[in-house]
Design an enzyme around this catalytic site. Structure first.
Site, short mmCIF file in Angstrom:
data_model
loop_
_atom_site.label_atom_id
_atom_site.label_comp_id
_atom_site.label_asym_id
_atom_site.label_seq_id
_atom_site.Cartn_x
_atom_site.Cartn_y
_atom_site.Cartn_z
N TYR A 161 64.34 75.30 38.29
CA TYR A 161 64.95 74.86 38.83
C TYR A 161 64.29 74.16 40.01
CZ TYR A 161 68.06 78.70 36.34
OH TYR A 161 68.50 80.09 35.72
N GLU A 199 85.56 83.75 47.39
CA GLU A 199 86.57 84.00 46.43
C GLU A 199 86.04 84.72 45.23
OE1 GLU A 199 88.23 80.20 44.49
OE2 GLU A 199 88.80 80.83 42.83
P1 NDP Z 1 79.11 79.50 36.66
O1 NDP Z 1 79.70 79.54 35.61
O2 NDP Z 1 79.69 80.91 38.09
O3 NDP Z 1 79.08 78.20 37.61
C1 NDP Z 1 79.07 77.88 38.53
C2 NDP Z 1 79.70 77.00 38.89
O4 NDP Z 1 81.05 76.65 38.59
C3 NDP Z 1 79.39 76.50 40.69
O5 NDP Z 1 77.75 76.44 40.54
C4 NDP Z 1 80.52 76.02 40.88
O6 NDP Z 1 80.32 74.32 40.72
C5 NDP Z 1 81.52 75.63 40.14
N1 NDP Z 1 82.09 77.23 40.69
C6 NDP Z 1 81.59 78.67 41.39
N2 NDP Z 1 82.96 79.13 41.65
C7 NDP Z 1 83.91 78.39 41.47
C8 NDP Z 1 85.02 79.13 41.69
N3 NDP Z 1 85.49 79.71 42.46
N4 NDP Z 1 86.17 77.94 41.73
C9 NDP Z 1 85.76 76.29 41.06
N5 NDP Z 1 84.33 76.27 40.91
C10 NDP Z 1 83.45 77.08 40.72
O7 NDP Z 1 77.64 80.09 36.86
P2 NDP Z 1 76.33 79.89 36.84
O8 NDP Z 1 76.16 78.63 35.78
O9 NDP Z 1 76.05 79.05 38.03
O10 NDP Z 1 75.43 80.40 36.30
C11 NDP Z 1 75.00 81.72 37.58
C12 NDP Z 1 73.25 81.79 37.36
O11 NDP Z 1 73.01 81.87 35.97
C13 NDP Z 1 72.41 80.81 37.56
O12 NDP Z 1 72.43 80.24 39.00
C14 NDP Z 1 70.99 81.00 37.51
O13 NDP Z 1 70.60 82.18 37.99
C15 NDP Z 1 71.26 82.30 36.39
N6 NDP Z 1 71.45 81.05 35.25
C16 NDP Z 1 70.57 81.83 34.09
C17 NDP Z 1 69.71 80.94 32.97
C18 NDP Z 1 69.32 81.35 31.58
O14 NDP Z 1 68.73 80.64 30.51
N7 NDP Z 1 68.44 82.68 32.00
C19 NDP Z 1 71.53 79.62 32.54
C20 NDP Z 1 71.93 79.51 33.18
C21 NDP Z 1 71.98 80.18 34.61
P3 NDP Z 1 80.83 73.36 41.21
O15 NDP Z 1 81.42 73.63 42.59
O16 NDP Z 1 78.82 72.12 41.41
O17 NDP Z 1 81.26 72.37 40.00
#
Ligand code: NDP
Length: 323
Positions: free
Chosen positions: A54, A298
Site C-alpha cells: 500500500y 456515516e
Molecule cells: P470500500 O469498498 O468501502 O471503499 C472505500 C472507499 O469508498 C473510500 O476510500 C471512499 O473513496 C469511498 N467511500 C467510503 N465511504 C463512503 C460513503 N459513505 N459515501 C461515498 N463514498 C464512500 O473499501 P476499500 O476498497 O477501501 O477496502 C477496505 C480495506 O480493505 C482497504 O483499506 C484494505 O485494508 C482492505 N483491502 C484488502 C484487499 C486485499 O487484497 N486483501 C484489497 C482491497 C482492500 P473516495 O472518497 O476516494 O471515493
C-alpha cells in the site's frame, strides 16, 4: 461497537475495522489520517489493516506514526500487514513473493514502519506459485514462534491451497492460517459464500472482508458520472473505473433500486451495503475504507442499520442484485 471472534481463535475483532488502501500515504494527508484513526478507535474499532504494497510502504509508515502519536495502548488494538508484492517500485526477486526470505524481511520492515514489536495478523496477499506452500507455512510458523506475529492468514487463496496449508501445519505441529481476507460485497458474493464458507466451518478460520462498498460504487455516488476527488479519479486506479462499465446494462438499474430501498429503510446506501455484509455470520470483521471523517461517521452507522435488519429485508436487498 460489536465484537466478533476471528473464527475459532480467541481474538475478538471489532465487527467494523479500518483499512489503509488507496487512502493512507496517498490521497489522505497525515493530519486527516490521524483524525480517522482517532475517530475509529473512539468508536471501538480495534483493527487496522495494512499491506507492504500500500503506497509502497508509506501507508504503514503513516499508520505507525499516527498510532504512536495518538499513544494507543498496544494491548487495545490490532494491526496487520500483508506480504507478496514488495514495498519498492521495482522489486528484485528477493523483494517479493512468499519465500522464507521475503516473508521474513517484509515482516521486519512492516514492524519498523508500523512502529510495533509484533504484528497481530500477517497475511499472504495472494498465492505465490513459485514458492512451495511448505516453505511459506514454515516461515509463518517461525515468525509466530519468534513472537513477531500472532496469527497468520491468506488473502484470496484458492480454498484447496488453504486446505493444503492446514494439512502441512497439522502434520508438522505448525501454526496453521487462522483467517482468509476475501473481497465481499453485494456485487461480489460467490467466493466467500461458496468457496470459503464451507472451509471456514471445516477449519475454524475467520474472515476479514474487504471493499464492502465495492470501492464506493454501492454508495450510489457513481450513478451520475465520476465525481471529482473520488477513488475512480485517483492516478493508478483507472482500472477500477473500467470495472464499473463491465456490467453496464443491469448495474445502474440495480444501484438505483438499491438507493431507493436504502431510503425506504431510513439508511444511506453505504450503510445498508455494510450492514448487509455484517449480516453474514461467517464475517469476522468488515474492513472499511474512508477518505474523510464524514464517510467514516456515516459508515459506522451501519451497526445500527444491521441491528434493524431481519431475514426478509436481507432477502429483499439480495433480490435487487439478482435481477
Ligand atoms: P470500500 O469498498 O468501502 O471503499 C472505500 C472507499 O469508498 C473510500 O476510500 C471512499 O473513496 C469511498 N467511500 C467510503 N465511504 C463512503 C460513503 N459513505 N459515501 C461515498 N463514498 C464512500 O473499501 P476499500 O476498497 O477501501 O477496502 C477496505 C480495506 O480493505 C482497504 O483499506 C484494505 O485494508 C482492505 N483491502 C484488502 C484487499 C486485499 O487484497 N486483501 C484489497 C482491497 C482492500 P473516495 O472518497 O476516494 O471515493
Amino acid at each position: 461497537m460489536q465484537y466478533r471472534r476471528m473464527g475459532n481463535s480467541g481474538l475478538r475483532l471489532s465487527a467494523l475495522s479500518l483499512g489503509a488502501w488507496v487512502t493512507f500515504g496517498g490521497r489522505v494527508g497525515r493530519g486527516e489520517a490521524r483524525e480517522l484513526v482517532a475517530q475509529a478507535y473512539a468508536a471501538g474499532i480495534n483493527f487496522f489493516d495494512n499491506a507492504e504494497v500500500y503506497a509502497r510502504g508509506e501507508a504503514e509508515r503513516v499508520m505507525g506514526d499516527v498510532i504512536a502519536d495518538l499513544r494507543l495502548p498496544r494491548d487495545g488494538f490490532c494491526v496487520s500487514s500483508k506480504v507478496l508484492w514488495g514495498s519498492v517500485e521495482d522489486p528484485r526477486p528477493t523483494q517479493q513473493g512468499l519465500s522464507r526470505k521475503h516473508v521474513t524481511e517484509a515482516c521486519h520492515q512492516a514492524l519498523k514502519r508500523l512502529r510495533v514489536e509484533y504484528l497481530d495478523l500477517y497475511l499472504c496477499h495472494r498465492p505465490d506459485p513459485e514458492t512451495p506452500i511448505e516453505e511459506t507455512v514454515l516461515a509463518m510458523d517461525s515468525l509466530i514462534r519468534q513472537g513477531k506475529v500472532l496469527y497468520w492468514g491468506t488473502s484470496e487463496w484458492p480454498a484447496e491451497l488453504i486446505r493444503q496449508a492446514h494439512k502441512i501445519a497439522r502434520a508438522a505441529h505448525l501454526h496453521a492460517p487462522s483467517l482468509e481476507q476475501p473481497q465481499y460485497n453485494l456485487l461480489h458474493r460467490e467466493r466467500l459464500e461458496l468457496e470459503y464458507a464451507p472451509l471456514c466451518a471445516e477449519l475454524g478460520m475467520g474472515t476479514t472482508v474487504w471493499s464492502p462498498l465495492a470501492s464506493g460504487v454501492l454508495s450510489g455516488k457513481y450513478l451520475d458520472g465520476i465525481p471529482a476527488e473520488s477513488r475512480f479519479t485517483a492516478p493508478g486506479y483507472e482500472w477500477l473505473a473500467r470495472k464499473l462499465d463491465e456490467d453496464s446494462e443491469r448495474r445502474p438499474r440495480q444501484l438505483r433500486e438499491f438507493v431507493a430501498l436504502a431510503a425506504e429503510l431510513s439508511a444511506t446506501p453505504a450503510q445498508l451495503a455494510i450492514a448487509w455484509c455484517l449480516a453474514n455470520p461467517q464475517v469476522s470483521t468488515v474492513l472499511l475504507g474512508a477518505s474523510r471523517r464524514e464517510q467514516l461517521a456515516e459508515n459506522l452507522g451501519a451497526l445500527d442499520v444491521h441491528a434493524r435488519l431481519d431475514d426478509s429485508t436481507v432477502a429483499r436487498i439480495e433480490s435487487v442484485f439478482a435481477r
